[in-house]
Design a protein around this motif. Structure first.
Motif, mmCIF file in Angstrom:
data_model
loop_
_atom_site.group_PDB
_atom_site.id
_atom_site.type_symbol
_atom_site.label_atom_id
_atom_site.label_comp_id
_atom_site.label_asym_id
_atom_site.label_seq_id
_atom_site.Cartn_x
_atom_site.Cartn_y
_atom_site.Cartn_z
ATOM 1 N N SER A 148 0.845 -1.191 0.000
ATOM 2 C CA SER A 148 0.000 0.000 0.000
ATOM 3 C C SER A 148 0.881 1.241 0.000
ATOM 4 N N PHE A 184 1.860 4.932 1.481
ATOM 5 C CA PHE A 184 1.796 5.808 2.652
ATOM 6 C C PHE A 184 2.403 7.148 2.278
ATOM 7 N N SER A 207 10.040 -0.017 3.538
ATOM 8 C CA SER A 207 9.369 0.206 2.255
ATOM 9 C C SER A 207 10.190 -0.365 1.102
ATOM 10 N N HIS A 218 2.143 -4.848 3.291
ATOM 11 C CA HIS A 218 1.088 -4.831 4.296
ATOM 12 C C HIS A 218 1.594 -5.272 5.662
ATOM 13 N N ALA A 232 3.355 -2.414 7.660
ATOM 14 C CA ALA A 232 2.683 -1.115 7.707
ATOM 15 C C ALA A 232 2.725 -0.486 9.100
ATOM 16 N N GLY A 267 -2.211 7.100 5.392
ATOM 17 C CA GLY A 267 -2.360 5.845 4.673
ATOM 18 C C GLY A 267 -2.898 4.777 5.603
ATOM 19 N N PRO A 268 -3.059 3.575 5.106
ATOM 20 C CA PRO A 268 -2.687 3.124 3.751
ATOM 21 C C PRO A 268 -3.656 3.606 2.676
#
Length: 299
Positions: free
Chosen positions: A157, A159, A221, A250, A253, A276-277
């Motif tokens: 996802s 952010f 990330s 995920h 996160a 986010g996400p």
């Protein structure tokens, strides 16, 4: 078909799976119209592994993608009135901030609905085609690109990470060594020097915070995109000095959010904002090329 709802509005590309189809049941999009998947006509799912695609400049390399055959890709679509979304009308409507906000909100809600169930590639706001056949043609032309990007972004996802510097307020007039109040001119100059010094400290703190953010974010990330810092009303009374987007698995996160939120501890005058996400807007493939003027893109 309603005579006014004669254009195909495309929100995103997504895997054509039972879960995604079920997620769209009852969903209303732009202009309150129902949303559905538009699949390729008479197309077979890809069966070979896909090569790694490219990402925006500055992104670090990603891990190898899956080699299992993915689900076929479909467009997420609804029908909209041609007198609201034809080329001429859109040029005028994009100056109407209230209308634009409503369309953007509806577009985003549809994209986020799909993102809660599977990987989604958001397309540009107001991507429209003359009809479903034209949209399918664009999907067919870009199907490999969409499938490749979906494979790369799966289980990740977006952010957002922003750094802000708080404004420095005016300093109070001081007294000189004799105890007398400073005159207006000297008080003003001293106040300006104090503000400048305080602001310089804040900038040093912001640079240190940016270094911390980059070092921490790289641990959790897989990709980063740098956006221009926001100015004016978008930033509010603070100064936005960093506006990055990160692609985060995920399962990392919460670690990412916790680490980044703590990145400015001990640095006065600097604030970090982690959002986010989100669906991967910053990492999605560009919209398909239009087939005719006014089709497939916003003005």
């Amino acid at each position: 078909m309603n005579g006014r709802e004669d254009l195909t509005y495309v929100y995103a590309a997504a895997p054509d799976t039972p879960e995604v189809r079920a997620s769209l049941a009852g969903v209303r999009g732009v202009s309150g119209t129902s949303v559905a998947l538009l699949p390729l006509s008479k197309a077979s799912p890809p069966t070979t592994s896909l090569p790694t695609g490219s990402f925006p400049a500055g992104s670090p390399p990603t891990d190898p993608i899956r080699t299992t055959a993915p689900a076929p890709v479909a467009f997420v679509v609804s029908r909209v009135a041609s007198d609201e979304f034809d080329e001429r009308t859109l040029k005028a409507r994009f100056e109407d901030l209230e209308w634009l906000e409503g369309v953007a909100r509806a577009h985003h809600e549809v994209v986020q609905t799909v993102a809660r169930h599977d990987t989604v590639l958001p397309l540009r706001l107001a991507t429209v085609y003359q009809n479903d056949d034209r949209a399918r043609g664009a999907l067919a032309a870009q199907h490999h690109v969409f499938a490749e990007r979906i494979a790369l972004l799966r289980d990740r996802s977006e952010f957002g990470v922003k750094l802000y510097i708080s404004p420095t307020g005016p300093s109070e007039p001081r007294e000189d060594t004799a105890g007398a109040s400073l005159g207006p001119g000297k008080a003003y100059l001293r106040s300006r020097r104090a503000q400048h010094s305080a602001q310089q400290v804040r900038y040093r703190h912001a640079q240190e915070a940016a270094d911390r953010v980059e070092a921490l974010a790289s641990r959790f990330s897989t990709h980063r995109v740098r956006h221009p810092a926001q100015r004016g009303a978008l930033a509010g009374p603070e100064e936005n000095v960093l506006n990055d987007a990160y692609l985060v698995p995920h399962d990392r996160a919460e670690e990412f959010r916790t680490a980044l939120t703590a990145a400015v501890e001990g640095l006065n005058g600097v604030r970090v904002e982690v959002t986010g996400p989100w669906a991967p807007y910053s990492f999605a493939t560009p919209s398909p090329a239009p087939e005719a003027p006014g089709e497939g893109t916003a003005p």
